[in-house]
Design a protein around this motif. Sequence first.
Motif, short mmCIF file in Angstrom:
data_model
loop_
_atom_site.label_atom_id
_atom_site.label_comp_id
_atom_site.label_asym_id
_atom_site.label_seq_id
_atom_site.Cartn_x
_atom_site.Cartn_y
_atom_site.Cartn_z
N GLN A 1 -15.72 -9.43 81.40
CA GLN A 1 -14.44 -8.84 81.02
C GLN A 1 -13.28 -9.76 81.36
O GLN A 1 -12.36 -9.94 80.55
CB GLN A 1 -14.23 -7.47 81.70
N GLN A 2 -13.30 -10.36 82.54
CA GLN A 2 -12.22 -11.27 82.95
C GLN A 2 -12.18 -12.49 82.04
O GLN A 2 -11.10 -12.92 81.61
CB GLN A 2 -12.42 -11.70 84.41
N ARG B 1 -9.12 -13.74 79.40
CA ARG B 1 -8.58 -15.10 79.50
C ARG B 1 -8.79 -15.87 78.21
O ARG B 1 -7.86 -16.50 77.69
CB ARG B 1 -9.25 -15.84 80.67
N GLU C 1 -16.17 -15.46 87.38
CA GLU C 1 -15.57 -14.49 86.46
C GLU C 1 -16.61 -13.50 85.95
O GLU C 1 -17.75 -13.86 85.69
CB GLU C 1 -15.02 -15.20 85.22
N THR C 2 -16.17 -12.26 85.73
CA THR C 2 -17.00 -11.29 85.01
C THR C 2 -16.80 -11.55 83.51
O THR C 2 -15.87 -12.26 83.11
CB THR C 2 -16.56 -9.84 85.32
#
Length: 154
Positions: free
Chosen positions: A58-59, A63, A55-56
Amino acid sequence: MKLQFGTARPGLDYIHRPAVFGLAEREGRLACVRVDRGEGAPYFDLPGGALDGEETEQQALVREFAEETGLIVEPVDRLTEAAQYFLKTDGTPVNNVGGVWIVHVTGADPSAKQEADHELVWLDPLEALFSLRHEAHSWAVARWLRAQPAAPKG
């Protein structure tokens, strides 16, 4: 050079934990989570947490906000990077390392909230500054406050 908060206790091997946290403002208040795990006093954190897999930031932020608060957010700007030594509730020594982002709340999806021990609370920024569990989070709030336009004098 990144900022490091907390003090590593001698003899403990801290796990490097890529993490991300967010600052969401609404009507002059900041979104925080009140965490009550039923052991000891509840505490306040900024919404966020560890990155999963590839995951970045931002992701992970989108979440984590959904899981902890039910809010749908859009990351806007990476305010700063900081690290925080601490002991997780289970005693695991961790060093959270990563960004603190300014986010925009675009909606809410109560069904996305998964963490029953996390309650969304909107705190006055000064209350957040003194109530947040981690020094890194308080420092990020102070940095955010200093960037706000000054109130008109009069």
